[in-house]
Design a protein around this motif. Structure first.
Motif, mmCIF file in Angstrom:
data_model
loop_
_atom_site.group_PDB
_atom_site.id
_atom_site.type_symbol
_atom_site.label_atom_id
_atom_site.label_comp_id
_atom_site.label_asym_id
_atom_site.label_seq_id
_atom_site.Cartn_x
_atom_site.Cartn_y
_atom_site.Cartn_z
ATOM 1 N N ARG A 404 0.853 -1.185 0.000
ATOM 2 C CA ARG A 404 0.000 0.000 0.000
ATOM 3 C C ARG A 404 0.888 1.234 0.000
ATOM 4 N N LEU A 405 0.437 2.256 -0.681
ATOM 5 C CA LEU A 405 1.200 3.494 -0.777
ATOM 6 C C LEU A 405 0.572 4.554 0.125
ATOM 7 N N LEU A 406 1.394 5.165 0.977
ATOM 8 C CA LEU A 406 0.975 6.295 1.795
ATOM 9 C C LEU A 406 1.568 7.562 1.193
ATOM 10 N N VAL A 407 0.738 8.557 0.988
ATOM 11 C CA VAL A 407 1.163 9.802 0.352
ATOM 12 C C VAL A 407 0.906 10.951 1.318
ATOM 13 N N LYS A 408 1.924 11.775 1.569
ATOM 14 C CA LYS A 408 1.810 12.920 2.480
ATOM 15 C C LYS A 408 2.083 14.199 1.698
ATOM 16 N N GLY A 409 1.123 15.120 1.716
ATOM 17 C CA GLY A 409 1.294 16.395 1.032
ATOM 18 C C GLY A 409 2.268 17.302 1.773
ATOM 19 N N CYS A 410 2.411 18.537 1.294
ATOM 20 C CA CYS A 410 3.362 19.451 1.908
ATOM 21 C C CYS A 410 2.873 20.888 1.783
ATOM 22 N N GLY A 411 3.460 21.775 2.567
ATOM 23 C CA GLY A 411 3.135 23.195 2.533
ATOM 24 C C GLY A 411 4.391 24.011 2.313
ATOM 25 N N MET A 412 4.263 25.084 1.534
ATOM 26 C CA MET A 412 5.424 25.898 1.180
ATOM 27 C C MET A 412 5.573 27.143 2.043
ATOM 28 N N GLY A 413 4.468 27.658 2.545
ATOM 29 C CA GLY A 413 4.584 28.823 3.396
ATOM 30 C C GLY A 413 4.808 30.099 2.606
ATOM 31 N N HIS A 414 4.961 31.197 3.348
ATOM 32 C CA HIS A 414 5.092 32.514 2.739
ATOM 33 C C HIS A 414 6.452 32.658 2.059
ATOM 34 N N GLN A 415 6.442 33.076 0.808
ATOM 35 C CA GLN A 415 7.639 33.322 0.019
ATOM 36 C C GLN A 415 8.518 32.071 -0.112
#
Length: 488
Positions: A404-415
């Motif tokens: 099974r594949l677990l996928v975790k997104g991400c955040g870039m934040g300001h600038q």
């Protein structure tokens, strides 16, 4: 810089090498050198004492756990601040801040500036953009050079140099403007109209207007004779005092055996500036071998079908039935799971490998008419497959069991214009590929995810101007969709 002695970059490299070598004293030395600085920087971004302390704690643990990914010890200072910044932005993006923020007290330091000058510096800083204020803070107070600043702000060294130079000039103009607005209203009749009501903060537009006026006004020019190196005043501005127990908290988490899971969790959830993805040569060789076996079995099925077509005594009405049986088996097997789309790509070799065994026995069942012909066809496949490849069917399915594949997104934040999506395989290998993106997000790639070998997929967004927040997605062949967010 109140209370902050300069740190030689040779010491940075020494601490980085000591961390990488597993020196148990290295993390304490890093905290002693950078703990107060990192806390003040995190406090500027989060405006809460406990949130800033936890951000410093998690950042130092992450740097220690991932020090092997640092390509060059000369990048250590930039990596420290980039990690701390990303941790702070992660907390801001994920609403990890308390509803009521509690500021940290100011650290006791000698040689500070008086209260009136401090208020003027604050007023001048408010006329700058958030990116300019942060860049000045990192360059002047924390002594980051353009290359280190570029890593922290996810830009290039040239762009970082231009940003700092422009920010210095804008701050000098803004400081001159706030000085004239505060002290020159009675001397020059133009100032009240240009500066607006007394006590009202000056925005960037009013500061620029006043700066142009000062340059051509003999009265205001005398009051601000000579360019004020306002950036130097930032060194004397007060700093936030770190909690006294923060050093002990960091070292306890780093070295206590009971905190092993905590260390792994902190390092796993974080999305720092990543190392270059490693090529998985050994898994590729294994995958190639699996497909060779699958291809061999498919060839055997085709030869078997040809034998059935040309064998004596076979009737014309049964040839289509035999062919349909062979073709239908692979198509039916992936649908047994019902909605688990993540298994589809990884399960295809298994479906093809397993299909020859049930096909010859299951195909004759729907055709009850000539019995002799039926028995001859059943015997032929068994006789034909026995001298073939040495028993591939019993062993292949277990080797090809998909995970099974677990996928975790991400955040870039300001600038911030890049982050990493994390892929983790569980219970077996999973083949994956990027099939599309939305929201101006860019990435790509494919491969095989193997258990206990996380894959960090670099994702970027455009540098176009935006407002508020933004989001996009990355779609995968397994059916998963990773979300990517950022603050503008």
């Amino acid at each position: 810089m109140a209370g902050w002695p300069s740190i030689d970059r040779a010491d940075d490299q020494r601490m980085a090498r000591a961390l990488d070598a597993g020196d148990t004293n290295a993390l304490a030395q890093v905290y002693d050198a950078y703990g107060a600085r990192l806390f003040d920087y995190c406090h500027v971004l989060l405006r809460d004492r406990e949130a800033a302390a936890q951000a410093v704690h998690d950042s130092l643990i992450t740097v220690r756990e991932r020090i092997a990914a640092l390509p060059d010890p000369r990048l250590f200072r930039g990596r420290l601040y980039a990690t701390a910044r990303a941790e702070c932005l992660r907390r801001r993006t994920n609403a990890g801040l308390p509803a009521e923020r509690r500021r940290a007290p100011e650290a006791d330091a000698a040689g500070g500036i008086d209260e009136s000058t401090r208020e003027l510096v604050h007023a001048a800083l408010l006329a700058l953009s958030g990116q300019q204020r942060e860049a000045l803070d990192l360059a002047v107070r924390h002594e980051l050079d353009p290359h280190e600043l570029a890593e922290v702000l996810s830009t290039t060294p040239h762009e970082a140099s231009v940003l700092i130079e422009q920010a210095r000039n804008d701050l000098d103009d803004a400081f001159s403007a706030v000085v004239i607005a505060a002290t020159g209203r009675d001397d020059c009749p133009s100032v009240p109209a240009l500066a607006g009501p007394p006590g009202q903060p000056l925005d960037a537009e009013r500061c620029a207007t006043l700066a142009r006026h000062i340059a051509g006004c003999p009265i205001c020019g005398l009051r601000t004779s000579g360019r004020v190196a306002t950036a130097q005043l930032l060194r004397a501005m007060p700093v936030a005092a770190a909690p006294e127990n923060l050093r002990g908290r960091v070292l306890a988490t780093a070295f206590s055996p009971e905190h092993a899971r905590t260390r792994a969790t902190i390092a796993m959830r974080f999305d720092p500036p990543p190392p270059e993805p490693r090529t998985e040569e050994e898994p590729q060789r294994k995958s190639t071998g699996v497909w060779v076996v699958a291809g061999t079995v498919v060839c055997a099925v085709l030869v078997l079908c040809g034998f059935l077509l040309v064998s004596p005594g076979s009737s014309g009405g049964k040839r289509p039935a035999g062919n349909n049986g062979v073709a239908a088996a692979p198509g039916d097997s992936p649908t047994d799971d019902g909605g688990t789309s993540s298994h589809t790509a990884g399960a295809s070799p298994t479906a093809k490998t397993g299909s020859p065994t049930p096909t010859p026995t299951a195909t004759p069942t729907p055709t009850p008419t000539p019995t002799p012909s039926k028995s001859s066809k059943t015997a032929a496949p068994r006789h034909h497959t026995r001298p073939g490849r040495p028993a591939p069917n019993p062993s292949t399915p277990s080797q090809q069991q998909p995970g099974r594949l677990l996928v975790k997104g991400c955040g870039m934040g300001h600038q911030v214009y890049g982050c990493q999506v994390t892929l983790i395989a569980v219970d077996g290998p999973v083949k994956w590929a990027v099939t599309g993106t939305t929201g101006g997000v860019s990435t790509g790639g494919s491969g095989t995810a193997w258990p206990n070998q996380p894959i960090y997929l670099n994702v970027s967004r455009s540098h176009e101007w935006c407002w508020g927040t933004g989001s996009g997605t990355v779609s995968f062949s397994t059916g998963h969709v990773a979300s990517v967010t950022w603050n503008c």
